[in-house]
Design an enzyme around this catalytic site. Structure first.
Site, PDB file in Angstrom:
ATOM      1  N   LYS A  35      -7.210   0.140   8.263  1.00  0.00           N
ATOM      2  CA  LYS A  35      -6.600  -0.385   9.495  1.00  0.00           C
ATOM      3  C   LYS A  35      -5.126   0.001   9.438  1.00  0.00           C
ATOM      4  CE  LYS A  35      -4.527  -3.249  11.479  1.00  0.00           C
ATOM      5  NZ  LYS A  35      -3.276  -2.958  12.257  1.00  0.00           N
ATOM      6  N   GLU A  58       1.020  -5.047  -2.085  1.00  0.00           N
ATOM      7  CA  GLU A  58       2.390  -4.548  -2.227  1.00  0.00           C
ATOM      8  C   GLU A  58       3.169  -5.130  -1.055  1.00  0.00           C
ATOM      9  OE1 GLU A  58       2.180  -0.290  -2.522  1.00  0.00           O
ATOM     10  OE2 GLU A  58       0.854  -0.417  -4.249  1.00  0.00           O
ATOM     11  N   CYS A 113      10.368  -0.392   1.454  1.00  0.00           N
ATOM     12  CA  CYS A 113      10.236  -1.669   0.730  1.00  0.00           C
ATOM     13  C   CYS A 113      11.045  -1.664  -0.549  1.00  0.00           C
ATOM     14  CB  CYS A 113       8.780  -1.942   0.423  1.00  0.00           C
ATOM     15  SG  CYS A 113       8.070  -0.711  -0.662  1.00  0.00           S
ATOM     16  N   GLU A 137      14.666 -10.498   3.602  1.00  0.00           N
ATOM     17  CA  GLU A 137      14.423  -9.063   3.791  1.00  0.00           C
ATOM     18  C   GLU A 137      14.670  -8.708   5.259  1.00  0.00           C
ATOM     19  OE1 GLU A 137      10.346  -7.504   3.958  1.00  0.00           O
ATOM     20  OE2 GLU A 137      10.997  -5.954   2.565  1.00  0.00           O
TER      21      GLU A 137
HETATM   22  N1  NAI Z   1       5.758  -3.426  -1.474  1.00  0.00           N
HETATM   23  C1  NAI Z   1       5.505  -2.299  -0.866  1.00  0.00           C
HETATM   24  O1  NAI Z   1       5.065  -1.333  -1.436  1.00  0.00           O
HETATM   25  C2  NAI Z   1       5.774  -2.184   0.593  1.00  0.00           C
HETATM   26  C3  NAI Z   1       6.007  -3.278   1.390  1.00  0.00           C
HETATM   27  N2  NAI Z   1       6.245  -3.141   2.724  1.00  0.00           N
HETATM   28  C4  NAI Z   1       6.569  -4.311   3.517  1.00  0.00           C
HETATM   29  O2  NAI Z   1       5.938  -4.192   4.787  1.00  0.00           O
HETATM   30  C5  NAI Z   1       6.719  -4.804   5.804  1.00  0.00           C
HETATM   31  C6  NAI Z   1       6.865  -3.896   7.008  1.00  0.00           C
HETATM   32  O3  NAI Z   1       5.613  -3.478   7.441  1.00  0.00           O
HETATM   33  P1  NAI Z   1       4.829  -4.183   8.641  1.00  0.00           P
HETATM   34  O4  NAI Z   1       3.852  -3.200   9.127  1.00  0.00           O
HETATM   35  O5  NAI Z   1       5.769  -4.805   9.598  1.00  0.00           O
HETATM   36  O6  NAI Z   1       4.096  -5.369   7.879  1.00  0.00           O
HETATM   37  P2  NAI Z   1       3.046  -6.393   8.486  1.00  0.00           P
HETATM   38  O7  NAI Z   1       2.696  -7.290   7.364  1.00  0.00           O
HETATM   39  O8  NAI Z   1       3.499  -6.989   9.749  1.00  0.00           O
HETATM   40  O9  NAI Z   1       1.803  -5.494   8.888  1.00  0.00           O
HETATM   41  C7  NAI Z   1       1.144  -4.688   7.950  1.00  0.00           C
HETATM   42  C8  NAI Z   1      -0.279  -4.475   8.396  1.00  0.00           C
HETATM   43  O10 NAI Z   1      -0.980  -5.706   8.360  1.00  0.00           O
HETATM   44  C9  NAI Z   1      -1.639  -5.927   9.596  1.00  0.00           C
HETATM   45  N3  NAI Z   1      -1.748  -7.363   9.781  1.00  0.00           N
HETATM   46  C10 NAI Z   1      -0.814  -8.212  10.272  1.00  0.00           C
HETATM   47  N4  NAI Z   1      -1.279  -9.483  10.245  1.00  0.00           N
HETATM   48  C11 NAI Z   1      -2.523  -9.437   9.724  1.00  0.00           C
HETATM   49  C12 NAI Z   1      -3.523 -10.419   9.445  1.00  0.00           C
HETATM   50  N5  NAI Z   1      -3.333 -11.720   9.671  1.00  0.00           N
HETATM   51  N6  NAI Z   1      -4.700 -10.011   8.909  1.00  0.00           N
HETATM   52  C13 NAI Z   1      -4.920  -8.704   8.639  1.00  0.00           C
HETATM   53  N7  NAI Z   1      -4.024  -7.732   8.908  1.00  0.00           N
HETATM   54  C14 NAI Z   1      -2.825  -8.084   9.428  1.00  0.00           C
HETATM   55  C15 NAI Z   1      -0.766  -5.199  10.608  1.00  0.00           C
HETATM   56  O11 NAI Z   1      -1.465  -4.926  11.785  1.00  0.00           O
HETATM   57  C16 NAI Z   1      -0.407  -3.948   9.816  1.00  0.00           C
HETATM   58  O12 NAI Z   1      -1.451  -3.001   9.848  1.00  0.00           O
HETATM   59  C17 NAI Z   1       8.039  -5.113   5.135  1.00  0.00           C
HETATM   60  O13 NAI Z   1       8.091  -6.483   4.833  1.00  0.00           O
HETATM   61  C18 NAI Z   1       8.003  -4.324   3.847  1.00  0.00           C
HETATM   62  O14 NAI Z   1       8.749  -4.805   2.800  1.00  0.00           O
HETATM   63  C19 NAI Z   1       6.217  -1.936   3.315  1.00  0.00           C
HETATM   64  C20 NAI Z   1       5.960  -0.815   2.576  1.00  0.00           C
HETATM   65  C21 NAI Z   1       5.743  -0.848   1.158  1.00  0.00           C
HETATM   66  O1  LIG Z   2       5.793   5.449  -3.711  1.00  0.00           O
HETATM   67  C1  LIG Z   2       4.995   4.579  -3.351  1.00  0.00           C
HETATM   68  O2  LIG Z   2       3.832   4.575  -3.750  1.00  0.00           O
HETATM   69  C2  LIG Z   2       5.396   3.553  -2.411  1.00  0.00           C
HETATM   70  C3  LIG Z   2       6.591   3.590  -1.868  1.00  0.00           C
HETATM   71  C4  LIG Z   2       6.942   2.657  -0.867  1.00  0.00           C
HETATM   72  C5  LIG Z   2       7.753   2.980   0.115  1.00  0.00           C
HETATM   73  O3  LIG Z   2       8.359   4.128   0.169  1.00  0.00           O
HETATM   74  C6  LIG Z   2       8.030   2.149   1.255  1.00  0.00           C
HETATM   75  O4  LIG Z   2       7.564   1.043   1.356  1.00  0.00           O
HETATM   76  O5  LIG Z   2       8.730   2.614   2.115  1.00  0.00           O
END
Ligand code: NAI
Ligand SMILES: O=C(O)/C=C/C=C(\O)C(=O)O
Length: 486
Positions: A178, A254, A288, A390
């Protein structure tokens, strides 16, 4: 305008409900694609197709045969490189060089590396003593977990999606992906690659839509999904964890971060400025692993702030294919509102604005895009919302420090624990700090330098579990122990 469909059992299909939603360009807010929104019927069909693949051809392949197919996927992504670059640029608005040098090559690598991992990593075995002296042999079998639900964010869509799909398929699972509603295109395009390479139908499925009461929730609640891997916000992770508790399904998360950059006075100054600049502002700060809190040792504090200001003010906003530009917008107007609300809050909380804090003037239709200025603040207490929460935008707060213990305490005073970037020429100190900072990943004199064989994931509220190398095998397989009495 493009039409993007779901990809189920090797076919592109609309939603039975006929529901569609629009994807707008971050560059100018124009509608660029119409997306079929999957309902429960499409999610059921996708999960059914995945189960069918596991019971059929895909489930019968040897590891060697799967590995060859995944090399094929990596090669086909490379052959269609420009198509992936173009699709991802359209969804995210980020510059071509970021797509070409980082995000799209990583998509291909995510298949190649995990094909190599499953080919080369042995499973454990023990010789066990028995009272009769003849002994026993214990060995582990790794079997696929089954159908993996893959829920993805929008900030580096192709890289982060394939980081999960690559190892899931290498281990013999089938997936229902998804993608984020903000970045539907590359996941859809990957379906063409799967078909071209001969990945059996139903192994890779994509359902498009939103989270709550939409495709995301329907996937995570589906009893036919055996495990869920998710990248996104921490509070979304909490909702998914609740859904996964039905049926005791495993999760790998993550999540968000509020990462610290730590700069000591003995660092290579230019390298540190460049490293912190990249970590705070790459991808318009939507990373992130990005740095939103910077701690600089007092003797170089003023010089560092000035140097970072100069770099932040040197970015050139523009379209991804504009050779004079090197900086993109945020993902959407909605996200821009969130980031700008923090820009306002910083001033209300008493920050000194070093640079930015607003919206750049953009010509013509670009004036409608989700642009914001790279922003630097100083002077806030650690209790300020801008220092604790964040933001996920191109901004950071910089604070001076005087002692090693003090900076460790500052870096750790957060509910998050994803990553740290640490700049010093005293390697003994670097190793000491790396052991004390409460994060999943510490980069020393570097940032986002990735080796896909290493453990990747967050401590505290930044995640659950680790992926990468053998850690991905731990999540994407079930280990069965076999004990043979000799
Ligand atoms: N730790 C890591 O590796 C990473 C973390 N992030 C985090 O992701 C966030 C930004 O991405 P967003 O897309 O805004 O995150 P989000 O959590 O709003 O959405 C991520 C995905 O989850 C889905 N989703 C939302 N609510 C849901 C539910 N109740 N049940 C199932 N699916 C659901 C969304 O449609 C989307 O596909 C930031 O907080 C960032 O830090 C982003 C990239 C990497
Ligand atoms: O390198 C990875 O596997 C993940 C990296 C995560 C990011 O670059 C991001 O959340 O933007």
């Amino acid at each position: 305008m493009r039409k993007i469909e779901n990809f189920i059992a090797g076919e592109y299909v609309a939603a039975a409900s006929g529901r569609r939603f629009d994807k707008r360009s971050p560059l100018d807010n124009r509608v660029i694609a119409s997306i079929a929104e999957a309902g429960r019927a499409e999610v059921d069909a996708a999960v059914g197709a995945a189960r069918g693949a596991l019971a059929g051809d895909w489930g019968r392949l040897s590891t060697e045969q799967r590995v060859e197919l995944l090399y094929g996927v990596a090669n086909e992504i490379t052959r269609r490189f420009d198509d992936f670059v173009e699709a991802e640029m359209a969804d995210t608005g980020q510059p071509a060089h970021v797509m070409k040098q980082v995000f799209i090559p990583r998509g291909a690598a995510n298949f190649k590396v995990f094909a190599d991992v499953v080919k080369n990593v042995a499973s454990e075995s023990f010789q066990t003593a028995t009272p009769d002296g003849r002994g026993a042999l214990n060995y582990a079998l790794r079997v696929p977990k089954g159908v993996i639900g893959v829920i993805c964010p929008w900030n580096a869509p192709f890289m982060l999606m394939t980081w999960k799909v690559g190892p899931a398929l290498a281990c013999g699972n089938a997936v229902v992906v998804k993608p984020s509603e903000e970045s539907p295109q590359t996941a859809a395009l990957l379906g063409e690659v799967m078909n071209a390479v001969g990945i059996p139908k139903g192994v890779y499925n994509v359902v498009q839509g939103f989270g709550p009461d939409s495709a995301g929730e329907f996937v995570t609640q589906h009893p036919g999904v055996d495990a869920i891997t998710f990248t996104g916000e921490t509070r979304t992770g909490a909702a998914i964890m609740k859904a996964a508790s039905e049926g005791m399904r495993d999760v790998s998360f993550e999540l968000g971060g509020k990462n610290a950059g730590i700069v000591f006075a003995d660092c290579d100054f230019e390298a540190a400025v460049e490293g912190i600049f990249r970590s705070a502002f790459l991808n318009s700060g939507q990373v992130c692993l990005g740095t939103e809190r910077v701690y600089v040792e007092r003797p170089i504090f003023e010089r560092f702030v000035q140097a970072l200001k100069v770099k932040a003010e040197s970015v050139r906003f523009g379209r991804p294919d504009d050779h004079d530009a090197n900086y993109g917008p945020l993902i959407s107007q909605e996200h821009r509102q969130k980031v700008l609300s923090y820009y306002r809050k910083a001033l209300e909380e008493g920050a000194t604005l070093v640079t930015g804090g607003g919206v750049p003037e953009m010509p013509g239709e670009l004036a409608e895009g989700a642009w914001v200025q790279p922003t630097i603040w100083t002077g806030l207490p650690e209790s300020a919302a801008v220092v604790r929460e964040e933001i996920f935008g191109p901004c950071c707060h910089i604070r001076p420090f005087d002692a090693e213990d003090e900076v460790v305490q500052l870096a750790n005073a957060t509910d998050y624990g994803l990553s740290t970037t640490l700049w010093t020429n005293d390697l003994a100190r670097a190793h000491r700090l790396a052991a004390r900072v409460e994060v999943g990943i510490t980069w020393i004199n570097s940032w986002f330098l990735r080796d896909l064989r290493t453990a990747f994931g967050g401590a505290k509220q930044s995640g659950i579990g680790r992926e990468g190398g053998v850690h991905s095998l731990e999540f994407y397989t079930e280990t069965r122990n076999v004990c043979v009495k000799l």
